[in-house]
Write a protein that holds these residues in place. Structure first.
Motif, mmCIF file in Angstrom:
data_model
loop_
_atom_site.group_PDB
_atom_site.id
_atom_site.type_symbol
_atom_site.label_atom_id
_atom_site.label_comp_id
_atom_site.label_asym_id
_atom_site.label_seq_id
_atom_site.Cartn_x
_atom_site.Cartn_y
_atom_site.Cartn_z
ATOM 1 N N GLY A 172 50.096 45.648 34.551
ATOM 2 C CA GLY A 172 49.037 45.993 33.611
ATOM 3 C C GLY A 172 48.922 44.933 32.529
ATOM 4 O O GLY A 172 49.325 43.771 32.704
ATOM 5 N N ASP A 173 48.394 45.326 31.374
ATOM 6 C CA ASP A 173 48.216 44.379 30.280
ATOM 7 C C ASP A 173 49.541 43.876 29.727
ATOM 8 O O ASP A 173 49.602 42.797 29.132
ATOM 9 C CB ASP A 173 47.405 45.022 29.151
ATOM 10 N N VAL A 174 50.613 44.671 29.890
ATOM 11 C CA VAL A 174 51.948 44.249 29.469
ATOM 12 C C VAL A 174 52.801 44.127 30.722
ATOM 13 O O VAL A 174 53.026 45.111 31.420
ATOM 14 C CB VAL A 174 52.578 45.262 28.490
ATOM 15 N N ARG A 175 53.255 42.932 31.002
ATOM 16 C CA ARG A 175 54.022 42.701 32.233
ATOM 17 C C ARG A 175 55.489 42.488 31.906
ATOM 18 O O ARG A 175 55.840 41.904 30.880
ATOM 19 C CB ARG A 175 53.464 41.505 32.998
ATOM 20 N N LEU A 176 56.327 42.962 32.804
ATOM 21 C CA LEU A 176 57.762 42.843 32.602
ATOM 22 C C LEU A 176 58.451 42.857 33.942
ATOM 23 O O LEU A 176 58.190 43.735 34.774
ATOM 24 C CB LEU A 176 58.294 44.000 31.745
ATOM 25 N N ARG A 196 63.861 39.631 50.451
ATOM 26 C CA ARG A 196 64.087 39.277 49.053
ATOM 27 C C ARG A 196 63.697 40.432 48.147
ATOM 28 O O ARG A 196 62.673 41.050 48.315
ATOM 29 C CB ARG A 196 63.261 38.033 48.700
ATOM 30 N N ARG A 197 64.511 40.698 47.137
ATOM 31 C CA ARG A 197 64.248 41.788 46.216
ATOM 32 C C ARG A 197 64.652 41.373 44.819
ATOM 33 O O ARG A 197 65.757 40.904 44.603
ATOM 34 C CB ARG A 197 65.037 43.030 46.630
ATOM 35 N N GLN A 198 63.745 41.509 43.865
ATOM 36 C CA GLN A 198 63.998 41.098 42.501
ATOM 37 C C GLN A 198 64.425 42.305 41.651
ATOM 38 O O GLN A 198 64.170 43.448 41.995
ATOM 39 C CB GLN A 198 62.748 40.453 41.907
ATOM 40 N N ARG A 199 65.032 42.007 40.522
ATOM 41 C CA ARG A 199 65.494 43.045 39.616
ATOM 42 C C ARG A 199 64.302 43.806 39.023
ATOM 43 O O ARG A 199 63.317 43.204 38.606
ATOM 44 C CB ARG A 199 66.320 42.402 38.495
ATOM 45 N N THR A 200 64.392 45.130 39.000
ATOM 46 C CA THR A 200 63.319 45.943 38.428
ATOM 47 C C THR A 200 63.464 45.999 36.909
ATOM 48 O O THR A 200 64.545 45.742 36.357
ATOM 49 C CB THR A 200 63.365 47.374 38.970
ATOM 50 N N PRO A 201 62.386 46.391 36.197
ATOM 51 C CA PRO A 201 62.510 46.549 34.745
ATOM 52 C C PRO A 201 63.585 47.551 34.346
ATOM 53 O O PRO A 201 64.226 47.389 33.294
ATOM 54 C CB PRO A 201 61.110 47.035 34.335
ATOM 55 N N GLU A 213 62.131 49.942 24.336
ATOM 56 C CA GLU A 213 60.751 49.827 23.885
ATOM 57 C C GLU A 213 59.960 48.870 24.770
ATOM 58 O O GLU A 213 58.786 49.141 25.083
ATOM 59 C CB GLU A 213 60.713 49.363 22.430
ATOM 60 N N GLU A 214 60.554 47.775 25.187
ATOM 61 C CA GLU A 214 59.861 46.818 26.047
ATOM 62 C C GLU A 214 59.537 47.428 27.407
ATOM 63 O O GLU A 214 58.430 47.247 27.935
ATOM 64 C CB GLU A 214 60.718 45.567 26.235
ATOM 65 N N VAL A 215 60.495 48.144 27.971
ATOM 66 C CA VAL A 215 60.271 48.749 29.285
ATOM 67 C C VAL A 215 59.228 49.852 29.182
ATOM 68 O O VAL A 215 58.318 49.944 30.018
ATOM 69 C CB VAL A 215 61.593 49.292 29.866
ATOM 70 N N TRP A 216 59.329 50.687 28.153
ATOM 71 C CA TRP A 216 58.365 51.790 28.007
ATOM 72 C C TRP A 216 56.948 51.235 27.823
ATOM 73 O O TRP A 216 55.990 51.762 28.401
ATOM 74 C CB TRP A 216 58.739 52.673 26.825
ATOM 75 N N GLU A 217 56.793 50.184 27.038
ATOM 76 C CA GLU A 217 55.471 49.608 26.794
ATOM 77 C C GLU A 217 54.856 49.088 28.091
ATOM 78 O O GLU A 217 53.668 49.320 28.361
ATOM 79 C CB GLU A 217 55.574 48.478 25.771
ATOM 80 N N ALA A 218 55.656 48.420 28.916
ATOM 81 C CA ALA A 218 55.142 47.896 30.180
ATOM 82 C C ALA A 218 54.892 49.014 31.190
ATOM 83 O O ALA A 218 53.916 48.962 31.956
ATOM 84 C CB ALA A 218 56.124 46.876 30.747
ATOM 85 N N TYR A 219 55.752 50.008 31.196
ATOM 86 C CA TYR A 219 55.604 51.181 32.061
ATOM 87 C C TYR A 219 54.302 51.907 31.722
ATOM 88 O O TYR A 219 53.505 52.255 32.604
ATOM 89 C CB TYR A 219 56.822 52.071 31.820
ATOM 90 N N ALA A 221 51.693 50.621 30.152
ATOM 91 C CA ALA A 221 50.558 49.749 30.469
ATOM 92 C C ALA A 221 50.214 49.814 31.949
ATOM 93 O O ALA A 221 49.038 49.699 32.329
ATOM 94 C CB ALA A 221 50.865 48.313 30.049
ATOM 95 N N ASN A 222 51.220 50.017 32.794
ATOM 96 C CA ASN A 222 50.952 50.118 34.227
ATOM 97 C C ASN A 222 50.235 51.420 34.571
ATOM 98 O O ASN A 222 49.413 51.464 35.496
ATOM 99 C CB ASN A 222 52.266 50.021 35.013
ATOM 100 N N LEU A 223 50.524 52.485 33.829
ATOM 101 C CA LEU A 223 49.776 53.729 34.010
ATOM 102 C C LEU A 223 48.351 53.577 33.466
ATOM 103 O O LEU A 223 47.388 54.033 34.089
ATOM 104 C CB LEU A 223 50.493 54.885 33.317
ATOM 105 N N GLU A 224 48.223 52.932 32.313
ATOM 106 C CA GLU A 224 46.894 52.700 31.744
ATOM 107 C C GLU A 224 46.028 51.869 32.687
ATOM 108 O O GLU A 224 44.801 52.058 32.735
ATOM 109 C CB GLU A 224 47.017 52.003 30.397
#
Length: 317
Positions: A172-176, A196-201, A213-219, A221-224
């Motif tokens: 979304g608008d905030v990526r992490l 290949r698998r990358q680390r999740t937020p 706070e960083e994870v919640w904001e990106a989470y 934004a993905n719903l938005e």
């Protein structure tokens, strides 16, 4: 138990506290919650709906947070999901029956790989031909467009539309972070090299590489990012529409009565952060007249070997 294998794993990971936590969640906590400590749940198959929109990995308080700022048509309530990950949600809702009055439109490969063929009247596998290579997911716009097409094509069937958002990758608008969900898709298509698998937020949060706070904001934004597409379905689909989720995501909540913290959505860990999900209902015009009919086609081209690889990769951390 293969003790030689277990010993080699302990030697390899024994100093890793995260590895021990995950083993404890799998071998102790999940056994408690799927046994004597299992909470009451609300199977979606027992609810009343013509269209069901499933937002993958959307916990109730996240949905409520966005809903309060930007309300959708309908009435918001909450339900308790039957499981804490997509494979369990599918198995416990649909694994033991046939639902030939339902067409399942899905951005999630597990619908194709983890349920018996013929479970639904039809499966529209958007993850196969609607994948966005740049975002490494199925976009909400694609899911909404395909859902409207399918609803028109099957006017006498109930429709489930399984979005991938707000599940990672957070685009979304905030990526992490970076989650290589494309590997899950390629595995389901039979590409043996996509491992290949990358680390999740949420793993980043657990490791101290990102703040709550960083994870919640990106989470959020993905719903938005999916919100306008959900609104479109609520206004364009006919009949009784419900919006829910298959499970949530834990952000360090404890798995009481165990003191261990939980991150992401491990299967079988049935704590409120993972099982409290939204249940928004809205009626748009007259109800559908639904008829169950034998499956007419299948989009399934996955092997048992691919099934096992999907279970090993999983969306569950």
């Amino acid at each position: 138990m293969n003790f030689r294998y277990a010993l080699s794993e302990i030697r390899k990971h024994g100093a890793d506290r995260t590895w021990w936590r995950k083993r404890f969640l799998t071998h102790a906590v999940s056994r408690y919650f799927t046994g004597p400590g299992r909470p009451d749940a609300d199977p979606v198959v027992e609810e009343d709906w013509d269209h069901l929109v499933v937002l993958d990995a959307c916990r109730f308080d996240l949905f409520e947070d966005v809903y309060e700022d930007d309300p959708l048509p309908g009435t918001l309530d909450r339900r308790t999901s039957v499981q804490s990950g997509t494979p369990g949600f599918l198995a416990e809702n649909f694994g033991d029956g046939t639902f030939h009055d339902i067409v399942y439109v899905t951005g999630n490969p597990y619908v194709d790989t983890d349920l018996p063929e013929g479970t639904f009247h039809a499966v529209e596998s958007v993850w196969k031909d609607g994948w966005d290579d740049d975002r490494q997911t199925v976009t909400p716009e694609t899911m909404a467009d395909r859902t409207l097409d399918v609803a028109e094509q099957y006017p006498d069937k109930r429709i489930i539309s399984h979005f991938l958002q707000p599940h990672a990758p957070f685009v979304g608008d905030v990526r992490l972070g970076e989650r290589d969900t494309v590997a899950i898709r390629e595995q389901a298509l039979g590409n043996e090299d996509s491992t290949r698998r990358q680390r999740t937020p949420f793993e980043m949060l657990e490791a101290g590489e990102a703040s709550y706070e960083e994870v919640w904001e990106a989470y959020r934004a993905n719903l938005e990012y999916a919100w306008p597409s959900v609104r479109l379905l609520l206004t364009e689909l006919d009949g009784r529409i419900a919006v829910t989720s298959d499970h949530g995501n834990a952000m360090g909540e404890r798995a009481w009565p165990f003191p261990v913290r939980v991150y992401g959505h491990p299967l079988g860990v049935l704590i409120p952060a993972l099982t409290d999900v939204p249940w928004l209902t809205h009626q748009n015009g007259e109800r559908r007249s639904v008829t169950a009919e034998e499956p007419t086609r299948t989009d399934r081209e996955v092997s048992e070997e691919t099934n096992e690889r999907l279970r090993m990769l999983g969306y569950a951390e």
